[in-house]
Design a protein around this motif. Structure first.
Motif, short mmCIF file in Angstrom:
data_model
loop_
_atom_site.label_atom_id
_atom_site.label_comp_id
_atom_site.label_asym_id
_atom_site.label_seq_id
_atom_site.Cartn_x
_atom_site.Cartn_y
_atom_site.Cartn_z
N ALA A 48 3.92 17.40 5.68
CA ALA A 48 2.95 17.70 4.62
C ALA A 48 2.27 16.41 4.16
O ALA A 48 2.93 15.49 3.69
N VAL A 49 0.94 16.35 4.28
CA VAL A 49 0.24 15.09 4.03
C VAL A 49 0.38 14.63 2.59
O VAL A 49 0.42 13.42 2.31
N ASN A 50 0.48 15.55 1.63
CA ASN A 50 0.59 15.13 0.23
C ASN A 50 1.97 14.59 -0.10
O ASN A 50 2.15 13.98 -1.16
N PHE A 51 2.95 14.76 0.80
CA PHE A 51 4.26 14.14 0.62
C PHE A 51 4.44 12.93 1.54
O PHE A 51 5.48 12.28 1.51
N LEU A 52 3.42 12.66 2.36
CA LEU A 52 3.40 11.47 3.22
C LEU A 52 2.52 10.36 2.64
O LEU A 52 2.89 9.19 2.65
N ASN A 53 1.34 10.74 2.16
CA ASN A 53 0.36 9.75 1.71
C ASN A 53 0.82 9.05 0.45
O ASN A 53 1.31 9.69 -0.49
N GLU A 54 0.67 7.74 0.41
CA GLU A 54 1.13 6.95 -0.72
C GLU A 54 0.49 7.38 -2.03
O GLU A 54 1.11 7.30 -3.09
N ASP A 55 -0.77 7.83 -1.97
CA ASP A 55 -1.48 8.23 -3.18
C ASP A 55 -1.31 9.70 -3.53
O ASP A 55 -1.89 10.19 -4.49
N GLY A 56 -0.51 10.43 -2.74
CA GLY A 56 -0.25 11.83 -3.03
C GLY A 56 -1.39 12.77 -2.73
O GLY A 56 -1.28 13.98 -3.01
N LEU A 57 -2.47 12.29 -2.14
CA LEU A 57 -3.61 13.14 -1.83
C LEU A 57 -3.32 14.02 -0.61
O LEU A 57 -2.51 13.69 0.25
N LYS A 58 -4.02 15.15 -0.54
CA LYS A 58 -3.89 16.04 0.61
C LYS A 58 -4.74 15.59 1.79
O LYS A 58 -4.97 16.38 2.70
N ALA A 59 -5.20 14.37 1.79
CA ALA A 59 -6.06 13.85 2.86
C ALA A 59 -5.34 13.96 4.20
O ALA A 59 -4.24 13.44 4.38
N ALA A 60 -6.00 14.63 5.15
CA ALA A 60 -5.38 14.88 6.46
C ALA A 60 -6.00 14.04 7.56
O ALA A 60 -5.69 14.24 8.73
N ASP A 61 -6.83 13.07 7.19
CA ASP A 61 -7.61 12.31 8.18
C ASP A 61 -7.11 10.88 8.37
O ASP A 61 -7.88 10.00 8.77
N ARG A 62 -5.83 10.62 8.11
CA ARG A 62 -5.30 9.26 8.15
C ARG A 62 -4.47 8.97 9.40
O ARG A 62 -3.72 8.00 9.46
N GLY A 63 -4.57 9.84 10.38
CA GLY A 63 -3.89 9.59 11.64
C GLY A 63 -2.38 9.67 11.52
O GLY A 63 -1.82 10.37 10.67
N TRP A 64 -1.70 8.91 12.40
CA TRP A 64 -0.24 8.91 12.45
C TRP A 64 0.39 7.90 11.49
O TRP A 64 1.60 7.89 11.32
#
Length: 352
Positions: free
Chosen positions: A261-277
């Motif tokens: 889940a991108v919002n639990f991966l991204n440091e800023d908590g955003l749902k951004a799905a365009d940040r690659g691996w």
């Protein structure tokens, strides 16, 4: 192709939403969601935990509140507790769908009850399914239903999703936030952990708040496992695990499955799905450092989360394997992360 064993998926929830379309959803694909049998086979999905989940009645207001997750910080109210009478029919239907999936797949998918059965299925090229319950709304205080579901094949149970149950308290949708958000297990929850230990049912720590986590760690004689969670030090969501929790998992010879889940991966908590691996690899690196290479795996949350565009769905799993390889992980480590660590912790939990 590297086989992948996965710590969590929600295809049963998709089927529950449209049971009249279950053949299309499971057998041929409907052009939606992350999972179906053909895409699993194409992506090297060798098996995983199939979650029984009882959804909350969703009001229009709650749906609007959920959009706040697109714009952190946020602290969302939780739905109310669902009682046993409300939870049991839904969970029973989901379990029935999982049993149907085995029959409908005509040998391509097998519901497994032991680690040995999972290994045997994988060796035959058959997808191995493990019945999991995400939130114990369908379990009564006397735990009779636990034995019934165990007889059907239940081998993993999370006492809570995010809302409270009669057994404990889940973490809310909150960013940034510590997982220390409420009281620990109830007396019924403590009995539940002990009975799961007696039945060799894995107790899943994902979604459980910090005090409940500590209660399980104190009471359980099994490895501590979070099937689909990430590192709080990187992404300070209430759902992610602190360094202290990771140390306790390591000491128990337990396991963490990285949540896509991108919002639990991204440091800023955003749902951004365009940040690659990059976000996924950052969490893998951190968990390997904290837990060691024998205690980290994958826990996708497919069909229950927004995942990276570069992954897309289950057919993209080998892209993740390739990203690990390009990142410098050796083949032995990749095999451990992809499936061997899950098989090891299940053997330590169930026995061979």
């Amino acid at each position: 192709m590297t086989p992948v064993f996965d710590g969590h998926n929600d295809i049963l929830y998709r089927i529950l939403q449209a049971p009249e379309k279950r053949e299309e959803i499971w057998l041929t694909g409907e052009g939606k969601g992350h999972l179906d049998l053909p895409r699993m086979q194409a992506g090297g999905f060798a098996g995983g935990f199939f979650a029984i989940y009882v959804p909350s009645p969703v009001s229009h207001d709650f749906a609007e509140v959920m959009t706040q997750m697109d714009n952190p910080p946020y602290a969302l109210p939780l739905p109310d507790l669902i009682d046993f009478e409300g939870g049991l029919p839904v969970a029973f239907a989901a379990a029935g769908h999982l049993l149907w999936m085995e029959r409908a797949a005509k040998g391509a998918f097998r519901l497994c009850r032991t680690a040995g059965e999972i290994r045997a299925a994988m060796a035959e090229g058959v997808i191995a399914g493990l019945m999991h319950m995400e939130g114990a709304e369908a379990i009564d205080e006397d735990l009779d239903a636990l034995h019934s579901f165990h007889a059907m094949g239940l081998r993993s149970l999370g006492p809570v999703w995010s809302r409270p149950t009669i057994f404990g308290h889940g973490v809310p949708f909150c960013f940034p936030s510590s997982p220390d958000t409420g009281p620990g297990l109830t007396e019924a929850g403590k009995r539940l952990v002990k009975e799961c230990n007696a039945l060799k049912v894995l107790v899943d720590l994902s979604h459980l708040n910090e005090k409940g986590f500590d209660d399980v760690a104190r009471l359980s004689d099994a490895p501590l496992v979070a099937t689909h969670s990430n590192a709080h030090a990187i992404c300070p969501s209430s759902r992610n695990l602190t360094d202290r929790q990771l140390e306790m998992i390591r000491e128990s010879r337990g396991m963490v499955g990285v949540n896509y889940a991108v919002n639990f991966l991204n440091e800023d908590g955003l749902k951004a799905a365009d940040r690659g691996w990059v976000p996924t690899l950052r969490h893998l690196d951190y968990l390997l450092e904290r837990l060691g290479e024998d205690h980290v795996g994958l826990g996708s949350d497919f069909d229950g989360a927004d995942v990276a565009e570069v992954l897309g769905d289950v057919a993209g799993l080998q892209g993740l394997i390739g990203a690990m390889r390009e990142h410098g992980y050796g083949e032995e480590l990749i095999t451990k992360i992809a499936h061997e660590n899950w098989l090891g912790v299940l053997e330590r939990t169930f026995g061979a």
